[in-house]
Design a protein around this motif. Sequence first.
Motif, PDB file in Angstrom:
ATOM      1  N   THR A  74       0.909  -1.370   0.019  1.00  0.00           N
ATOM      2  CA  THR A  74       0.167  -0.084   0.008  1.00  0.00           C
ATOM      3  C   THR A  74       0.849   0.963   0.135  1.00  0.00           C
ATOM      4  N   PHE A  75       1.820   1.336   0.812  1.00  0.00           N
ATOM      5  CA  PHE A  75       2.861   2.563   0.858  1.00  0.00           C
ATOM      6  C   PHE A  75       3.691   2.550  -0.537  1.00  0.00           C
ATOM      7  N   LEU A  76       4.158   1.691  -0.995  1.00  0.00           N
ATOM      8  CA  LEU A  76       4.874   1.627  -2.270  1.00  0.00           C
ATOM      9  C   LEU A  76       3.751   2.083  -3.376  1.00  0.00           C
ATOM     10  N   THR A  77       2.715   1.711  -3.555  1.00  0.00           N
ATOM     11  CA  THR A  77       1.597   2.096  -4.316  1.00  0.00           C
ATOM     12  C   THR A  77       1.253   3.448  -4.187  1.00  0.00           C
ATOM     13  N   TYR A  78       1.176   4.051  -3.054  1.00  0.00           N
ATOM     14  CA  TYR A  78       0.906   5.447  -2.582  1.00  0.00           C
ATOM     15  C   TYR A  78       1.899   6.244  -3.090  1.00  0.00           C
ATOM     16  N   GLU A  79       3.115   5.887  -2.875  1.00  0.00           N
ATOM     17  CA  GLU A  79       4.355   6.725  -3.177  1.00  0.00           C
ATOM     18  C   GLU A  79       4.524   6.797  -4.888  1.00  0.00           C
ATOM     19  N   GLN A  80       4.175   5.637  -5.343  1.00  0.00           N
ATOM     20  CA  GLN A  80       4.350   5.676  -6.949  1.00  0.00           C
ATOM     21  C   GLN A  80       3.130   6.791  -7.577  1.00  0.00           C
ATOM     22  N   ILE A  81       2.180   6.552  -6.974  1.00  0.00           N
ATOM     23  CA  ILE A  81       1.042   7.530  -7.488  1.00  0.00           C
ATOM     24  C   ILE A  81       1.346   8.894  -7.226  1.00  0.00           C
ATOM     25  N   LEU A  82       1.835   9.130  -6.061  1.00  0.00           N
ATOM     26  CA  LEU A  82       2.024  10.649  -5.645  1.00  0.00           C
ATOM     27  C   LEU A  82       3.218  11.109  -6.473  1.00  0.00           C
ATOM     28  N   GLY A  83       4.152  10.415  -6.875  1.00  0.00           N
ATOM     29  CA  GLY A  83       5.220  10.564  -7.631  1.00  0.00           C
ATOM     30  C   GLY A  83       4.800  11.093  -9.186  1.00  0.00           C
ATOM     31  N   ALA A  84       3.862  10.181  -9.640  1.00  0.00           N
ATOM     32  CA  ALA A  84       3.099  10.395 -10.988  1.00  0.00           C
ATOM     33  C   ALA A  84       2.583  11.677 -11.002  1.00  0.00           C
ATOM     34  N   VAL A  85       1.754  12.051  -9.909  1.00  0.00           N
ATOM     35  CA  VAL A  85       0.854  12.938  -9.938  1.00  0.00           C
ATOM     36  C   VAL A  85       1.795  14.302 -10.108  1.00  0.00           C
ATOM     37  N   GLN A  86       2.813  14.460  -9.056  1.00  0.00           N
ATOM     38  CA  GLN A  86       3.746  15.466  -8.910  1.00  0.00           C
ATOM     39  C   GLN A  86       4.473  15.838 -10.174  1.00  0.00           C
ATOM     40  N   THR A  87       4.627  14.716 -11.030  1.00  0.00           N
ATOM     41  CA  THR A  87       5.325  14.876 -12.315  1.00  0.00           C
ATOM     42  C   THR A  87       4.316  15.705 -13.133  1.00  0.00           C
ATOM     43  N   VAL A  88       3.165  15.168 -13.192  1.00  0.00           N
ATOM     44  CA  VAL A  88       2.079  15.630 -14.080  1.00  0.00           C
ATOM     45  C   VAL A  88       1.905  17.145 -13.995  1.00  0.00           C
ATOM     46  N   LEU A  89       1.724  17.253 -12.569  1.00  0.00           N
ATOM     47  CA  LEU A  89       1.410  18.850 -12.007  1.00  0.00           C
ATOM     48  C   LEU A  89       2.764  19.560 -12.484  1.00  0.00           C
ATOM     49  N   ALA A  90       3.777  19.272 -12.405  1.00  0.00           N
ATOM     50  CA  ALA A  90       5.156  19.923 -12.764  1.00  0.00           C
ATOM     51  C   ALA A  90       5.378  20.533 -14.026  1.00  0.00           C
ATOM     52  N   ILE A  91       4.791  19.383 -14.807  1.00  0.00           N
ATOM     53  CA  ILE A  91       4.851  19.444 -16.398  1.00  0.00           C
ATOM     54  C   ILE A  91       3.618  20.642 -16.678  1.00  0.00           C
ATOM     55  N   LYS A  92       2.512  20.465 -16.097  1.00  0.00           N
ATOM     56  CA  LYS A  92       1.540  21.365 -16.246  1.00  0.00           C
ATOM     57  C   LYS A  92       1.813  22.752 -15.940  1.00  0.00           C
ATOM     58  N   ALA A  93       2.355  23.015 -14.798  1.00  0.00           N
ATOM     59  CA  ALA A  93       3.010  23.984 -14.341  1.00  0.00           C
ATOM     60  C   ALA A  93       3.963  24.958 -15.244  1.00  0.00           C
ATOM     61  N   ARG A  94       4.828  23.887 -15.810  1.00  0.00           N
ATOM     62  CA  ARG A  94       5.936  24.539 -16.834  1.00  0.00           C
ATOM     63  C   ARG A  94       5.155  24.962 -18.030  1.00  0.00           C
ATOM     64  N   LYS A  95       4.268  24.478 -18.684  1.00  0.00           N
ATOM     65  CA  LYS A  95       3.313  24.779 -19.680  1.00  0.00           C
ATOM     66  C   LYS A  95       2.757  26.194 -19.680  1.00  0.00           C
ATOM     67  N   GLN A  96       2.317  26.283 -18.413  1.00  0.00           N
ATOM     68  CA  GLN A  96       1.454  27.457 -17.986  1.00  0.00           C
ATOM     69  C   GLN A  96       2.276  28.665 -18.015  1.00  0.00           C
ATOM     70  N   GLN A  97       3.492  28.334 -17.565  1.00  0.00           N
ATOM     71  CA  GLN A  97       4.629  29.620 -17.317  1.00  0.00           C
ATOM     72  C   GLN A  97       5.292  29.878 -18.541  1.00  0.00           C
ATOM     73  N   LYS A  98       5.347  29.027 -19.692  1.00  0.00           N
ATOM     74  CA  LYS A  98       5.727  29.225 -21.130  1.00  0.00           C
ATOM     75  C   LYS A  98       4.630  30.112 -21.685  1.00  0.00           C
ATOM     76  N   GLN A  99       3.438  29.773 -21.612  1.00  0.00           N
ATOM     77  CA  GLN A  99       2.362  30.309 -22.107  1.00  0.00           C
ATOM     78  C   GLN A  99       2.310  31.794 -21.588  1.00  0.00           C
ATOM     79  N   PHE A 100       2.222  32.053 -20.470  1.00  0.00           N
ATOM     80  CA  PHE A 100       2.309  33.474 -19.884  1.00  0.00           C
ATOM     81  C   PHE A 100       3.776  34.287 -20.229  1.00  0.00           C
ATOM     82  N   SER A 101       4.683  33.792 -20.551  1.00  0.00           N
ATOM     83  CA  SER A 101       5.903  34.446 -20.794  1.00  0.00           C
ATOM     84  C   SER A 101       5.811  34.845 -22.340  1.00  0.00           C
ATOM     85  N   VAL A 102       5.229  34.348 -23.090  1.00  0.00           N
ATOM     86  CA  VAL A 102       5.206  34.500 -24.500  1.00  0.00           C
ATOM     87  C   VAL A 102       4.675  35.648 -24.826  1.00  0.00           C
TER      88      VAL A 102
END
Length: 105
Positions: A77-105
Amino acid sequence: TYPLQLAQTLLRLGNNDGDQDKQPSGSNHNREHPQHHQYKNTLDCLIQLYKTNKSFSVWFTGMRAKLLQTVLTAAFTFLTYEQILGAVQTVLAIKARKQQKQFSV
């Protein structure tokens, strides 16, 4: 397992053994379990187990397997939680970078 679960199981087995007409023909159930006990209730079952084995350890015969199951389940359960949390954080970081690029253009 825990003492109450052991007693409940033995009580159920004792109740089912009395139903000879429900067993399939040719059943050698009584030969496989020659030490058939009739227990009056849960407390009687635990007392008879203690008297037969002269030890309280018989009440906890399945505890190692149950603890192993519990530890492995918690680890998975802990391993699964950590893997899902890591995937969600990665997706949110990518989404945040895309939004920053859109505002800087």
